[in-house]
Design a protein around this motif. Structure first.
Motif, PDB file in Angstrom:
ATOM      1  N   ASN A 185      36.907   7.268  93.044  1.00 59.54           N
ATOM      2  CA  ASN A 185      38.150   6.671  93.492  1.00 59.54           C
ATOM      3  C   ASN A 185      38.164   6.646  95.007  1.00 59.54           C
ATOM      4  O   ASN A 185      37.779   7.623  95.654  1.00 59.54           O
ATOM      5  CB  ASN A 185      39.354   7.467  92.966  1.00 59.54           C
ATOM      6  CG  ASN A 185      40.660   6.762  93.236  1.00 59.54           C
ATOM      7  OD1 ASN A 185      40.729   5.539  93.268  1.00 59.54           O
ATOM      8  ND2 ASN A 185      41.717   7.527  93.446  1.00 59.54           N
ATOM      9  N   CYS A 186      38.594   5.513  95.589  1.00 62.96           N
ATOM     10  CA  CYS A 186      38.605   5.353  97.039  1.00 62.96           C
ATOM     11  C   CYS A 186      40.002   5.002  97.534  1.00 62.96           C
ATOM     12  O   CYS A 186      40.776   4.352  96.825  1.00 62.96           O
ATOM     13  CB  CYS A 186      37.628   4.249  97.474  1.00 62.96           C
ATOM     14  SG  CYS A 186      35.897   4.591  97.101  1.00 62.96           S
ATOM     15  N   ALA A 187      40.301   5.451  98.737  1.00 56.42           N
ATOM     16  CA  ALA A 187      41.563   5.122  99.398  1.00 56.42           C
ATOM     17  C   ALA A 187      41.256   4.713 100.833  1.00 56.42           C
ATOM     18  O   ALA A 187      40.193   5.030 101.376  1.00 56.42           O
ATOM     19  CB  ALA A 187      42.518   6.310  99.363  1.00 56.42           C
ATOM     20  N   ASP A 188      42.183   4.000 101.444  1.00 54.89           N
ATOM     21  CA  ASP A 188      41.988   3.491 102.798  1.00 54.89           C
ATOM     22  C   ASP A 188      42.511   4.464 103.845  1.00 54.89           C
ATOM     23  O   ASP A 188      43.552   5.099 103.675  1.00 54.89           O
ATOM     24  CB  ASP A 188      42.696   2.145 102.974  1.00 54.89           C
ATOM     25  CG  ASP A 188      42.067   1.046 102.129  1.00 54.89           C
ATOM     26  OD1 ASP A 188      40.839   1.093 101.924  1.00 54.89           O
ATOM     27  OD2 ASP A 188      42.805   0.158 101.665  1.00 54.89           O
ATOM     28  N   LEU A 189      41.787   4.548 104.937  1.00 47.26           N
ATOM     29  CA  LEU A 189      42.205   5.286 106.123  1.00 47.26           C
ATOM     30  C   LEU A 189      42.132   4.309 107.294  1.00 47.26           C
ATOM     31  O   LEU A 189      41.064   3.756 107.579  1.00 47.26           O
ATOM     32  CB  LEU A 189      41.286   6.487 106.367  1.00 47.26           C
ATOM     33  CG  LEU A 189      41.479   7.246 107.684  1.00 47.26           C
ATOM     34  CD1 LEU A 189      42.855   7.882 107.743  1.00 47.26           C
ATOM     35  CD2 LEU A 189      40.393   8.309 107.857  1.00 47.26           C
ATOM     36  N   THR A 190      43.252   4.076 107.953  1.00 46.69           N
ATOM     37  CA  THR A 190      43.322   3.099 109.039  1.00 46.69           C
ATOM     38  C   THR A 190      43.381   3.804 110.380  1.00 46.69           C
ATOM     39  O   THR A 190      44.144   4.750 110.570  1.00 46.69           O
ATOM     40  CB  THR A 190      44.571   2.208 108.878  1.00 46.69           C
ATOM     41  OG1 THR A 190      44.526   1.574 107.599  1.00 46.69           O
ATOM     42  CG2 THR A 190      44.609   1.148 109.963  1.00 46.69           C
ATOM     43  N   VAL A 191      42.570   3.325 111.321  1.00 43.33           N
ATOM     44  CA  VAL A 191      42.574   3.837 112.694  1.00 43.33           C
ATOM     45  C   VAL A 191      42.891   2.664 113.616  1.00 43.33           C
ATOM     46  O   VAL A 191      42.203   1.638 113.581  1.00 43.33           O
ATOM     47  CB  VAL A 191      41.220   4.465 113.063  1.00 43.33           C
ATOM     48  CG1 VAL A 191      41.229   4.970 114.506  1.00 43.33           C
ATOM     49  CG2 VAL A 191      40.874   5.603 112.109  1.00 43.33           C
ATOM     50  N   ALA A 192      43.944   2.798 114.421  1.00 39.35           N
ATOM     51  CA  ALA A 192      44.392   1.678 115.253  1.00 39.35           C
ATOM     52  C   ALA A 192      44.696   2.131 116.671  1.00 39.35           C
ATOM     53  O   ALA A 192      45.157   3.260 116.907  1.00 39.35           O
ATOM     54  CB  ALA A 192      45.636   1.037 114.635  1.00 39.35           C
ATOM     55  N   LEU A 193      44.453   1.236 117.620  1.00 40.18           N
ATOM     56  CA  LEU A 193      44.818   1.473 119.011  1.00 40.18           C
ATOM     57  C   LEU A 193      46.307   1.237 119.197  1.00 40.18           C
ATOM     58  O   LEU A 193      46.868   0.299 118.636  1.00 40.18           O
ATOM     59  CB  LEU A 193      44.036   0.543 119.945  1.00 40.18           C
ATOM     60  CG  LEU A 193      42.527   0.740 120.056  1.00 40.18           C
ATOM     61  CD1 LEU A 193      41.922  -0.369 120.905  1.00 40.18           C
ATOM     62  CD2 LEU A 193      42.194   2.097 120.654  1.00 40.18           C
TER      63      LEU A 193
END
Length: 224
Positions: A185-193
């Protein structure tokens, strides 16, 4: 065995979105989930793939210098992996679809390199990425605890380094039984400026001349 095949692992990420501001100094991310009782697990954090160009060093006339370029294809921008049982990473079988074993089969080297040299350059490439803190393998860092009934709880924390690139990352929890993945199972991790870094990046991409002038001014002020 059948319960492991039928049940997909649950997965929760905190925080699920990381912001890179002017004073970003890395971020600790916590992951928790459940897996079928009696199984083990591997957690992977992966960035998007890209090609990299490295210069090979060699001795010529007694001096170290660049002697050719090596292209590395399909290298993830970030790769972190941890496991419940240490041997899942330290003694992973050749057919393993997780950890550095999987990377060994995934990465493609071309350019100034002979087939017999691939294993040595693979080792050096992984060491380079580890020194930059964007690749890491942590055997046993994924904690396993009985949750009652037919499930066990897994928890882990991992550091996102200061040089993490903005983008979308995948955090995947794989259930391992009898040496193979039975569910994933996969989930999203978001990295933003955000803030000043985001403004500066926008200036660089949308107003190149203005960015160039600002860079020169900053260099002059810093010099003084």
């Amino acid at each position: 065995r059948s319960s492991a095949r039928a049940a997909a692992p649950g997965l929760t990420i905190s925080p699920a979105a990381v912001q890179i501001g002017a004073f970003f100094n890395g971020q600790t991310v916590t992951v928790s989930g459940t897996i079928p009782a009696g199984t083990q697990a591997v957690l992977e954090v992966m960035g998007s793939s890209a090609d990299e160009h490295l210069m090979r060093k060699g001795r010529r006339a007694g001096l170290w210098m660049n002697v050719g370029e090596i292209k590395v294809q399909d290298a993830p921008s970030l790769y972190l992996v941890m496991s419940t049982a240490k041997e899942l990473l330290t003694k992973a079988p050749p057919e393993a679809t997780w950890g550095y074993r999987a990377l060994e089969k995934r990465l493609v080297f071309s350019g100034k390199i002979e087939p017999a040299e691939r294993q040595e350059f693979l080792k050096q490439f992984l060491e380079l990425k580890e020194s930059e803190q964007i690749y890491a393998s942590w055997p046993g860092a994924l904690k396993l605890k009985a949750a009652g009934g037919a499930e066990s709880a897994v928890t882990a924390s991992f550091p996102l380094p200061t040089n993490t690139r903005p983008g979308a990352y995948k955090v995947c929890l794989s259930v391992i039984q009898d040496g193979r993945v039975v569910s994933r199972n996969c989930a999203d991790l978001t990295v933003a400026l955000v803030g000043f870094p985001a403004w500066l990046a926008g200036l660089a991409y949308q107003h190149g001349v203005g960015y160039g002038v600002l860079a020169v001014v900053i260099a002059i002020v810093t010099g003084f």
